[in-house]
Design an enzyme around this catalytic site. Sequence first.
Site, PDB file in Angstrom:
ATOM      1  N   ASP A  78       0.812  -1.212   0.000  1.00 22.32           N
ATOM      2  CA  ASP A  78       0.000   0.000   0.000  1.00 22.32           C
ATOM      3  C   ASP A  78       0.851   1.270   0.000  1.00 22.32           C
ATOM      4  O   ASP A  78       0.401   2.325  -0.425  1.00 22.32           O
ATOM      5  CB  ASP A  78      -0.929  -0.018   1.215  1.00 22.32           C
ATOM      6  CG  ASP A  78      -1.841  -1.231   1.192  1.00 22.32           C
ATOM      7  OD1 ASP A  78      -2.586  -1.383   0.203  1.00 22.32           O
ATOM      8  OD2 ASP A  78      -1.787  -2.043   2.134  1.00 22.32           O
ATOM      9  N   GLU A 355       2.071   4.067   6.300  1.00 25.26           N
ATOM     10  CA  GLU A 355       3.290   4.889   6.314  1.00 25.26           C
ATOM     11  C   GLU A 355       3.290   5.751   7.579  1.00 25.26           C
ATOM     12  O   GLU A 355       2.268   6.355   7.921  1.00 25.26           O
ATOM     13  CB  GLU A 355       3.338   5.792   5.078  1.00 25.26           C
ATOM     14  CG  GLU A 355       3.316   5.038   3.759  1.00 25.26           C
ATOM     15  CD  GLU A 355       4.583   4.227   3.534  1.00 25.26           C
ATOM     16  OE1 GLU A 355       5.663   4.828   3.431  1.00 25.26           O
ATOM     17  OE2 GLU A 355       4.497   2.982   3.480  1.00 25.26           O
TER      18      GLU A 355
HETATM   19  P1  ADP Z   1       5.381  -3.163   1.934  1.00 22.58           P
HETATM   20  O1  ADP Z   1       3.950  -3.515   2.032  1.00 22.58           O
HETATM   21  O2  ADP Z   1       6.228  -4.372   1.723  1.00 22.58           O
HETATM   22  O3  ADP Z   1       5.831  -2.331   3.090  1.00 22.58           O
HETATM   23  P2  ADP Z   1       5.200  -0.747   0.372  1.00 22.58           P
HETATM   24  O4  ADP Z   1       4.673  -0.572  -0.999  1.00 22.58           O
HETATM   25  O5  ADP Z   1       4.327  -0.300   1.482  1.00 22.58           O
HETATM   26  O6  ADP Z   1       5.567  -2.283   0.600  1.00 22.58           O
HETATM   27  O7  ADP Z   1       6.598  -0.015   0.409  1.00 22.58           O
HETATM   28  C1  ADP Z   1       7.293   0.244   1.594  1.00 22.58           C
HETATM   29  C2  ADP Z   1       8.077   1.533   1.458  1.00 22.58           C
HETATM   30  O8  ADP Z   1       9.103   1.429   0.483  1.00 22.58           O
HETATM   31  C3  ADP Z   1       7.231   2.721   1.037  1.00 22.58           C
HETATM   32  O9  ADP Z   1       7.452   3.757   1.968  1.00 22.58           O
HETATM   33  C4  ADP Z   1       7.785   3.121  -0.310  1.00 22.58           C
HETATM   34  O10 ADP Z   1       7.734   4.517  -0.478  1.00 22.58           O
HETATM   35  C5  ADP Z   1       9.208   2.666  -0.213  1.00 22.58           C
HETATM   36  N1  ADP Z   1       9.922   2.418  -1.481  1.00 22.58           N
HETATM   37  C6  ADP Z   1       9.452   2.431  -2.736  1.00 22.58           C
HETATM   38  N2  ADP Z   1      10.429   2.111  -3.627  1.00 22.58           N
HETATM   39  C7  ADP Z   1      11.551   1.887  -2.890  1.00 22.58           C
HETATM   40  C8  ADP Z   1      12.895   1.503  -3.222  1.00 22.58           C
HETATM   41  N3  ADP Z   1      13.265   1.275  -4.480  1.00 22.58           N
HETATM   42  N4  ADP Z   1      13.752   1.342  -2.202  1.00 22.58           N
HETATM   43  C9  ADP Z   1      13.381   1.543  -0.920  1.00 22.58           C
HETATM   44  N5  ADP Z   1      12.135   1.901  -0.557  1.00 22.58           N
HETATM   45  C10 ADP Z   1      11.230   2.070  -1.514  1.00 22.58           C
HETATM   46 MG    MG Z   2       3.654  -0.760   3.552  1.00 21.09          MG
END
Ligand code: ADP
Ligand code: MG
Length: 376
Positions: A78, A355
């Site tokens: 998300d 977040e």
């Molecule tokens: P999850 O559900 O696994 O936490 P998310 O889509 O919520 O996955 O992403 C987690 C975080 O990683 C978000 O804050 C996003 O902005 C950030 N993010 C996106 N791309 C990258 C990247 N290439 N490297 C590190 N963080 C990233």
């Molecule tokens: Mg997340």
Amino acid sequence: EQGHPHPLLSPARYLVLLNPFGGTGKALTLFETHVIPMLTEANAHFTLLVTERPNQARELVQEQDLSTWDAIVVMSGDGLMFEVINGLMERPDWATAIKKPVSILPGGSGNALAASINHYSGHQQVKGTKLLTNCAFILCKGHPAPLDIVSLTTSSQQRIFSFLSLAWGFVSDVDIESEKYRFMGYARFSIGTFIRLTALRSYRGRISYLPAISASENKDTTSNIPGSPNSVNSSSSDNIKTQVLEDSLLVPLDQPVPSHWHTVEDQFVLVLALCQSHLGAEHFTAPMVEGPGEGNIHLFYATSRISRISLIKLFIAMEKGTHLDEEIPHLTHVPVVAFRIEPSESTGIMTVDGEVIQCSPIQGQIHQGLGRVISM
Ligand code: ADP
Ligand code: MG
């Protein structure tokens, strides 16, 4: 499931944003093995962009010529969708930009929107690659539906746009503290819930809300409330050319909430404002939600008088969505259209769509069907 005739005349063009570190870090492989064959079968064209850092997707979405794309597809959790929604809302042309359909493919560990869309489409509750192929199938069908968006304002006047949740206390503690078990994939939430239950915390504060029922009764009178932001906004922003999204139900955070709102002051174990049916792939938290654009925020809160046994029952029953069938003492659920949360201390964790944000007073109201999401 066989190839499905695409409803569009010309092939669909999708911008796919993929976070390679989402979930257990397998999003790119999963996209290649499971999604590409289905998109090819559906005769959809796509451009894949693998993100290299947080906020890259947000910036990219702010600058894109959106007419190039039929939809923006997010393959992550998300969090990356949160970047896309906020990027669209930060554009000068936000009012049209936010109508660009978005689509979610579960590639993170928190896949609440994907689980919700899967549910609205009539699919059984599933997780992992089954959830992914269901969502890819929904994308291939390509039907956009209205998506509710909650406009949040913080005490520092920051605007945040949310399609999913605001959490304070138990739910956000589990979400963030379990980050270190990310390698376990979805199991991190079960482990995190168990750990937090053994050392239960509560937070003092005030919750105020406008119930959905009284809001519909009061529809004609809301604009007459003295000091409503309609008048505040227009007087203070005379020279600003870019219109902002107005929150007609809210008064400024430093003023008391309108008198027809409800207020609870207590010690809370959990506070959750949820717009979609699922809080995670196995958290069927708001079973009454049947679509992405119903116009309600489901406010849940539990005071510190709730027992551990009740909390355990709550989280077990939530997997099947039966937790509201029997009354759980000290747990309240109320559909609202606007709310304000005022923590007494800034030490807790607050999240929007998973977040982390600063733990301080915040308020928000729903904008029914402001966005669009590929669903059904
Ligand atoms: P999850 O559900 O696994 O936490 P998310 O889509 O919520 O996955 O992403 C987690 C975080 O990683 C978000 O804050 C996003 O902005 C950030 N993010 C996106 N791309 C990258 C990247 N290439 N490297 C590190 N963080 C990233
Ligand atoms: Mg997340």
